[in-house]
Write a protein that holds these residues in place. Structure first.
Motif, PDB file in Angstrom:
ATOM      1  N   ILE A 161      14.510   1.192   3.137  1.00 54.28           N
ATOM      2  CA  ILE A 161      13.170   0.849   2.645  1.00 54.28           C
ATOM      3  C   ILE A 161      12.750  -0.525   3.162  1.00 54.28           C
ATOM      4  CG2 ILE A 161      11.787   0.411   0.562  1.00 54.28           C
ATOM      5  CD1 ILE A 161      13.564   2.476  -0.894  1.00 54.28           C
ATOM      6  N   VAL A 162      13.715  -1.453   3.187  1.00 53.22           N
ATOM      7  CA  VAL A 162      13.426  -2.797   3.716  1.00 53.22           C
ATOM      8  C   VAL A 162      13.525  -2.791   5.251  1.00 53.22           C
ATOM      9  CG1 VAL A 162      14.164  -5.217   3.631  1.00 53.22           C
ATOM     10  CG2 VAL A 162      14.191  -3.851   1.558  1.00 53.22           C
ATOM     11  N   ASN A 163      14.095  -1.746   5.803  1.00 49.30           N
ATOM     12  CA  ASN A 163      14.303  -1.585   7.245  1.00 49.30           C
ATOM     13  C   ASN A 163      15.088  -2.747   7.843  1.00 49.30           C
ATOM     14  OD1 ASN A 163      14.305  -0.813   9.895  1.00 49.30           O
ATOM     15  ND2 ASN A 163      12.184  -0.083   9.866  1.00 49.30           N
ATOM     16  N   THR A 164      16.338  -2.848   7.436  1.00 47.82           N
ATOM     17  CA  THR A 164      17.192  -3.938   7.917  1.00 47.82           C
ATOM     18  C   THR A 164      17.569  -3.763   9.388  1.00 47.82           C
ATOM     19  OG1 THR A 164      19.114  -2.743   7.067  1.00 47.82           O
ATOM     20  CG2 THR A 164      18.157  -4.430   5.645  1.00 47.82           C
ATOM     21  N   ASN A 217      11.857   2.505   7.117  1.00 46.39           N
ATOM     22  CA  ASN A 217      10.459   2.349   6.716  1.00 46.39           C
ATOM     23  C   ASN A 217       9.624   1.833   7.887  1.00 46.39           C
ATOM     24  OD1 ASN A 217       8.077   1.928   5.362  1.00 46.39           O
ATOM     25  ND2 ASN A 217       9.029   0.895   3.610  1.00 46.39           N
ATOM     26  N   PRO A 218       8.553   2.560   8.275  1.00 50.40           N
ATOM     27  CA  PRO A 218       7.699   2.034   9.345  1.00 50.40           C
ATOM     28  C   PRO A 218       6.860   0.838   8.879  1.00 50.40           C
ATOM     29  CG  PRO A 218       6.774   4.061   8.453  1.00 50.40           C
ATOM     30  CD  PRO A 218       8.107   3.866   7.781  1.00 50.40           C
ATOM     31  N   ASN A 219       6.755   0.630   7.553  1.00 51.05           N
ATOM     32  CA  ASN A 219       5.906  -0.435   7.018  1.00 51.05           C
ATOM     33  C   ASN A 219       6.713  -1.707   6.774  1.00 51.05           C
ATOM     34  OD1 ASN A 219       3.767   1.567   6.741  1.00 51.05           O
ATOM     35  ND2 ASN A 219       5.014   2.354   5.056  1.00 51.05           N
ATOM     36  N   VAL A 220       5.997  -2.835   6.722  1.00 52.28           N
ATOM     37  CA  VAL A 220       6.640  -4.148   6.595  1.00 52.28           C
ATOM     38  C   VAL A 220       6.593  -4.603   5.142  1.00 52.28           C
ATOM     39  CG1 VAL A 220       6.523  -6.563   7.300  1.00 52.28           C
ATOM     40  CG2 VAL A 220       6.083  -4.747   8.970  1.00 52.28           C
ATOM     41  N   ARG A 253       0.851  -1.193   0.000  1.00 54.14           N
ATOM     42  CA  ARG A 253       0.000   0.000   0.000  1.00 54.14           C
ATOM     43  C   ARG A 253       0.890   1.247   0.000  1.00 54.14           C
ATOM     44  NH1 ARG A 253      -1.951   1.840   6.011  1.00 54.14           N
ATOM     45  NH2 ARG A 253       0.108   1.701   6.940  1.00 54.14           N
ATOM     46  N   PRO A 254       0.363   2.338  -0.575  1.00 55.99           N
ATOM     47  CA  PRO A 254       1.118   3.588  -0.525  1.00 55.99           C
ATOM     48  C   PRO A 254       1.080   4.174   0.885  1.00 55.99           C
ATOM     49  CG  PRO A 254      -0.988   3.919  -1.622  1.00 55.99           C
ATOM     50  CD  PRO A 254      -0.899   2.452  -1.312  1.00 55.99           C
ATOM     51  N   ASP A 255       2.102   4.883   1.266  1.00 60.53           N
ATOM     52  CA  ASP A 255       2.153   5.543   2.568  1.00 60.53           C
ATOM     53  C   ASP A 255       2.370   7.036   2.331  1.00 60.53           C
ATOM     54  OD1 ASP A 255       2.736   6.659   4.996  1.00 60.53           O
ATOM     55  OD2 ASP A 255       3.995   4.996   5.680  1.00 60.53           O
TER      56      ASP A 255
END
Ligand SMILES: [Zn+2]
Length: 376
Positions: A173-176, A142-145, A129-131
């Motif tokens: 973006i992947v929030n490593t 990124n707060p999203n998964v 989904r877009p944020d």
């Protein structure tokens, strides 16, 4: 008919004899895999129409010598310009799978985010989904998964999920920091050109222990921003050839063969009118956020740069269902995450639930749980 029945009878006898003498061998188990490949900022126009004569003949974008000696004969003076530029997408993926987003045929494919540049696009198709709060290309965790993070948290996929790419924002973006998804973005400290990214991507596949691999290319966007249409086209042709190499490899290897769905897409499009708009992308909101750059786009944005395209093939692609969007409907990048989870044979709604928002867009209509190749 009689001949055929006799041949069948002999075959059954042979199979029975083989089964009796050899130890029982289990039927091959389907272990689905997905490979995602993206090319940054590639226009649908170049994919479906091939090299643009207007840009090819403009010395501002193509050196006339390069045009007459190299890319003119290769991409322009040919019967089918689209197939000359991206022969694997048109000759293999469009025939054995799907290639969608051709506005000349009325196919609509768009990003759902309202910014039309990279971070919002990569977030959208990786998380479902877009944020609207992700408004920059900076190193923001990124707060999203993403689908990669979701898979990495599943015991069956842990350690079998990887990304390789050409941009140092990808780990954010992947929030490593939050999940240990390996995201390889630089190789020995050198700028990762697409050739290096391709080499690392092949190495990843050859490890034979991955089930979800994401390979992200970036040269096309770099050359387009620089106004270099010749190198943009050549980067796209190299990318298409990489797809062929990957697919040939996947089909030659029992770990992947018949079990691997390949999906190919872009994070955003680019402009078409006025002529120089091919170099840029972004919505009016994006240009209001950075008003100093290209004031000519502040009011309208780069029109059409929300247009994208999608390609997919493999056992997760159902060619027997109507593949394109219905009249007046669009495919959206947000559908990619659920599509990849579905192509692994997993429940995309569980992904949507556990990725904390429960609002992931549904898979593309042409994606379903993978089935083994039909028996000969
Ligand atoms: Zn860009």
């Amino acid at each position: 008919m009689r001949k055929r029945a006799k041949a069948l009878g002999l075959t059954i006898l042979f199979v029975l004899a083989t089964a009796a003498s050899a130890p029982a061998r289990a039927a091959p188990q389907l272990e689905p895999k997905v490979v995602l490949v993206t090319f940054d900022g590639v226009r649908w126009q170049d994919i479906f129409r091939g090299a643009d004569p207007k840009l090819m003949n403009d010395p501002a974008y193509v050196n006339p010598d390069i045009k007459s000696d190299v890319i003119g004969p290769a991409y322009l003076d040919v019967a089918d310009r689209a197939s000359a530029l991206t022969p694997f997408l048109h000759g293999v993926m469009a025939k054995d799978g799907v290639l969608l987003g051709n506005r000349d045929k009325g196919e609509c494919a768009k990003v759902a985010n309202d910014l039309w540049f990279s971070y919002p696009g990569y977030n959208e198709f990786q998380t479902g989904r877009p944020d609207p709060n992700l408004t920059g290309n900076g190193k923001t965790p990124n707060p999203n998964v993403t689908f990669l993070e979701y898979l990495q948290t599943q015991p069956r996929y842990h350690g079998k999920v990887s990304m390789v790419g050409a941009w140092d924002v990808f780990p954010y973006i992947v929030n490593t920091q939050r999940t240990d998804v390996p995201v390889n973005i630089g190789f020995n400290g050198t700028y990762p050109t697409d050739v290096k990214t391709a080499r690392e991507g092949m190495r990843l596949l050859e490890k034979h222990d991955q089930r979800a691999v994401y390979i992200a290319f970036g040269d096309t966007d770099e050359f387009a921003h620089a106004g270099d249409y010749a190198h943009y086209l050549m980067a796209l042709e190299r990318g298409d050839d990489f797809l062929r190499q990957v697919w040939d490899y996947l089909q030659s290897d029992p770990y992947y063969r018949g079990q691997t769905t390949l999906m190919v897409l872009t994070d955003h499009g680019r402009g078409e009118t006025p002529t120089e708009a091919w170099r840029e992308h972004g919505s009016s909101r994006a240009y209001k956020l950075t008003p100093k750059d290209f004031p000519q786009y502040n009011e309208t944005g780069v029109v059409g740069s929300d247009n994208v395209w999608f390609a997919a093939m493999g056992p997760g692609v159902k060619r027997d269902v109507a593949s394109g969007p219905g009249a007046g409907e669009c495919l959206h990048s947000a559908q990619v995450a659920a599509s990849l989870v579905t192509a692994l044979g997993e429940d995309w709604r569980a992904f949507s639930r556990q990725s904390a928002h429960d609002q992931a867009a549904p898979p593309f209509p042409f994606i379903g749980a993978p089935t083994p190749p039909s028996a000969p």
